[in-house]
Design a protein around this motif. Structure first.
Motif, PDB file in Angstrom:
ATOM      1  N   GLY A 181      29.750  43.359  11.131  1.00  0.00           N
ATOM      2  CA  GLY A 181      29.047  43.118  12.378  1.00  0.00           C
ATOM      3  C   GLY A 181      28.598  41.685  12.576  1.00  0.00           C
ATOM      4  N   ARG A 182      28.787  40.833  11.543  1.00  0.00           N
ATOM      5  CA  ARG A 182      28.394  39.420  11.619  1.00  0.00           C
ATOM      6  C   ARG A 182      26.963  39.255  12.142  1.00  0.00           C
ATOM      7  NH1 ARG A 182      31.027  35.530   9.258  1.00  0.00           N
ATOM      8  NH2 ARG A 182      30.881  34.099  11.023  1.00  0.00           N
ATOM      9  N   PRO A 183      25.961  39.828  11.436  1.00  0.00           N
ATOM     10  CA  PRO A 183      24.573  39.745  11.913  1.00  0.00           C
ATOM     11  C   PRO A 183      24.055  38.314  11.952  1.00  0.00           C
ATOM     12  CG  PRO A 183      24.639  40.530   9.653  1.00  0.00           C
ATOM     13  CD  PRO A 183      26.061  40.524  10.139  1.00  0.00           C
ATOM     14  N   ILE A 184      23.085  38.088  12.832  1.00  0.00           N
ATOM     15  CA  ILE A 184      22.484  36.766  13.001  1.00  0.00           C
ATOM     16  C   ILE A 184      21.683  36.376  11.761  1.00  0.00           C
ATOM     17  CG2 ILE A 184      20.766  35.452  14.320  1.00  0.00           C
ATOM     18  CD1 ILE A 184      21.510  37.180  16.742  1.00  0.00           C
ATOM     19  N   LEU A 185      21.814  35.116  11.371  1.00  0.00           N
ATOM     20  CA  LEU A 185      21.005  34.550  10.296  1.00  0.00           C
ATOM     21  C   LEU A 185      19.887  33.716  10.922  1.00  0.00           C
ATOM     22  CD1 LEU A 185      23.821  33.347   7.876  1.00  0.00           C
ATOM     23  CD2 LEU A 185      22.116  35.106   7.350  1.00  0.00           C
ATOM     24  N   TYR A 186      18.669  33.874  10.401  1.00  0.00           N
ATOM     25  CA  TYR A 186      17.524  33.140  10.932  1.00  0.00           C
ATOM     26  C   TYR A 186      16.999  32.132   9.911  1.00  0.00           C
ATOM     27  CZ  TYR A 186      17.364  36.641  14.614  1.00  0.00           C
ATOM     28  OH  TYR A 186      17.676  37.453  15.672  1.00  0.00           O
ATOM     29  N   GLY A 187      16.487  31.021  10.431  1.00  0.00           N
ATOM     30  CA  GLY A 187      15.846  30.010   9.604  1.00  0.00           C
ATOM     31  C   GLY A 187      14.692  29.399  10.379  1.00  0.00           C
ATOM     32  N   THR A 188      13.871  28.612   9.705  1.00  0.00           N
ATOM     33  CA  THR A 188      12.730  27.982  10.366  1.00  0.00           C
ATOM     34  C   THR A 188      13.168  26.723  11.114  1.00  0.00           C
ATOM     35  OG1 THR A 188      12.206  26.818   8.306  1.00  0.00           O
ATOM     36  CG2 THR A 188      11.033  28.874   8.740  1.00  0.00           C
ATOM     37  N   THR A 189      12.308  26.259  12.009  1.00  0.00           N
ATOM     38  CA  THR A 189      12.587  25.088  12.841  1.00  0.00           C
ATOM     39  C   THR A 189      11.655  23.930  12.470  1.00  0.00           C
ATOM     40  OG1 THR A 189      10.966  25.727  14.502  1.00  0.00           O
ATOM     41  CG2 THR A 189      13.201  26.613  14.756  1.00  0.00           C
ATOM     42  N   LYS A 190      11.887  22.785  13.096  1.00  0.00           N
ATOM     43  CA  LYS A 190      10.973  21.655  12.918  1.00  0.00           C
ATOM     44  C   LYS A 190       9.589  22.014  13.452  1.00  0.00           C
ATOM     45  CE  LYS A 190      10.245  16.773  13.996  1.00  0.00           C
ATOM     46  NZ  LYS A 190       8.873  17.001  14.482  1.00  0.00           N
ATOM     47  N   SER A 191       9.563  22.816  14.517  1.00  0.00           N
ATOM     48  CA  SER A 191       8.274  23.228  15.073  1.00  0.00           C
ATOM     49  C   SER A 191       7.472  24.050  14.068  1.00  0.00           C
ATOM     50  CB  SER A 191       8.492  24.049  16.351  1.00  0.00           C
ATOM     51  OG  SER A 191       9.025  23.245  17.376  1.00  0.00           O
ATOM     52  N   PHE A 192       8.176  24.771  13.189  1.00  0.00           N
ATOM     53  CA  PHE A 192       7.494  25.526  12.129  1.00  0.00           C
ATOM     54  C   PHE A 192       6.695  24.570  11.250  1.00  0.00           C
ATOM     55  CE2 PHE A 192       7.756  26.595   7.595  1.00  0.00           C
ATOM     56  CZ  PHE A 192       7.031  27.777   7.552  1.00  0.00           C
ATOM     57  N   LEU A 193       7.326  23.457  10.869  1.00  0.00           N
ATOM     58  CA  LEU A 193       6.635  22.473  10.031  1.00  0.00           C
ATOM     59  C   LEU A 193       5.443  21.876  10.774  1.00  0.00           C
ATOM     60  CD1 LEU A 193       9.750  20.600   8.561  1.00  0.00           C
ATOM     61  CD2 LEU A 193       8.458  22.476   7.526  1.00  0.00           C
ATOM     62  N   ASP A 194       5.643  21.530  12.055  1.00  0.00           N
ATOM     63  CA  ASP A 194       4.561  20.958  12.852  1.00  0.00           C
ATOM     64  C   ASP A 194       3.422  21.958  13.036  1.00  0.00           C
ATOM     65  OD1 ASP A 194       6.095  18.683  13.117  1.00  0.00           O
ATOM     66  OD2 ASP A 194       6.906  19.253  15.072  1.00  0.00           O
ATOM     67  N   ARG A 205      13.233  32.855   2.313  1.00  0.00           N
ATOM     68  CA  ARG A 205      14.539  33.459   2.057  1.00  0.00           C
ATOM     69  C   ARG A 205      15.639  32.954   2.984  1.00  0.00           C
ATOM     70  NH1 ARG A 205      14.257  38.418  -0.500  1.00  0.00           N
ATOM     71  NH2 ARG A 205      16.534  38.249  -0.502  1.00  0.00           N
ATOM     72  N   GLN A 206      15.337  32.000   3.848  1.00  0.00           N
ATOM     73  CA  GLN A 206      16.321  31.537   4.821  1.00  0.00           C
ATOM     74  C   GLN A 206      17.566  30.948   4.153  1.00  0.00           C
ATOM     75  OE1 GLN A 206      14.971  27.983   7.096  1.00  0.00           O
ATOM     76  NE2 GLN A 206      13.155  28.067   5.792  1.00  0.00           N
ATOM     77  N   PRO A 207      18.738  31.155   4.781  1.00  0.00           N
ATOM     78  CA  PRO A 207      18.957  31.962   5.985  1.00  0.00           C
ATOM     79  C   PRO A 207      18.948  33.449   5.646  1.00  0.00           C
ATOM     80  CG  PRO A 207      21.042  31.124   5.195  1.00  0.00           C
ATOM     81  CD  PRO A 207      19.984  30.515   4.310  1.00  0.00           C
ATOM     82  N   ILE A 208      18.436  34.260   6.577  1.00  0.00           N
ATOM     83  CA  ILE A 208      18.250  35.682   6.308  1.00  0.00           C
ATOM     84  C   ILE A 208      18.477  36.477   7.589  1.00  0.00           C
ATOM     85  CG2 ILE A 208      15.765  35.537   6.752  1.00  0.00           C
ATOM     86  CD1 ILE A 208      15.365  37.624   4.520  1.00  0.00           C
ATOM     87  N   THR A 209      18.983  37.690   7.459  1.00  0.00           N
ATOM     88  CA  THR A 209      19.249  38.538   8.621  1.00  0.00           C
ATOM     89  C   THR A 209      18.053  39.435   8.921  1.00  0.00           C
ATOM     90  OG1 THR A 209      20.172  40.386   7.348  1.00  0.00           O
ATOM     91  CG2 THR A 209      21.694  38.619   7.978  1.00  0.00           C
TER      92      THR A 209
END
Length: 204
Positions: free
Chosen positions: A142-155, A103-107
């Protein structure tokens, strides 16, 4: 309202708000008090925690306030995050990670709506392991933070790209979201590496 009780309430509000934090105005609306009074109490709480050498601090960031850990304790948090005993991911962390992956980007709030439980601890774990990161701010109150996966997630899970995840179901029904999470579990549970394994791969 008693001053010490107000200070305690504000500390609790910052705790439940997680990494998103709260503005003095938002807190003032909750406790039904003047925003300047709330801001003064928050800064008093900030001074108290620092003076008493507590493990948490009140940080003022981008016009808002949030609880953070004491910066001088960072080496201990890093050792905990990367200790062999904590290399694997819990079921809660895996579930949170699967939601973010699809679902990224997601709060954080959106994650909690899907899971039905608080996600602060799981998100903190995933950020500490460099599996997810802040990718922006949502255009919402409130402009909440959006999260996504990283390259480390793939590794970490042996993926060449996000497109290698099982095809998500287009519909957004609760049952299908659960099925989507289950598909990711099936893909990654057999691929999960320890952080020691990951560091060994990076060294090759």
């Amino acid at each position: 309202m008693d001053y010490s009780r107000l200070k305690s309430i504000l500390e609790g509000l910052l705790f439940v708000s997680g990494e998103d934090g709260l503005s003095a105005k938002a807190i003032a609306e909750v406790v039904e008090m003047d925003v300047d009074v709330v801001r003064d109490v928050l800064r008093d709480l900030q001074s108290d925690l620092a003076r008493d050498g507590r493990g948490v601090r009140v940080a003022e960031v981008a016009g808002g306030f949030r609880l953070t850990t004491a910066p001088e304790h960072a080496p201990y948090f890093e050792k905990l995050a990367y200790s062999p005993a904590r290399s694997s991911l819990s079921q809660a962390a895996l579930e949170t990670l699967s939601i973010i992956a699809y679902r990224q980007p997601i709060t954080r709030i959106e994650i909690e709506e899907i899971r039905g439980v608080k996600a602060d601890r799981a998100i903190h774990t995933l950020v500490a392991k460099d599996l997810i990161e802040e990718v922006g701010r949502a255009d919402a109150l409130g402009r909440p933070i959006l999260y996504g996966t990283t390259k480390s997630f793939l590794d970490y899970f042996g993926l060449a790209g996000i497109d290698q995840l099982p095809d998500p179901v287009v519909s957004e029904s609760e049952d299908e979201l659960e099925e989507r999470t289950k598909l990711l579990f099936e893909r990654i549970e057999g691929r999960q590496l320890s952080l020691d394994d990951l560091r060994a791969l990076e060294a090759e």
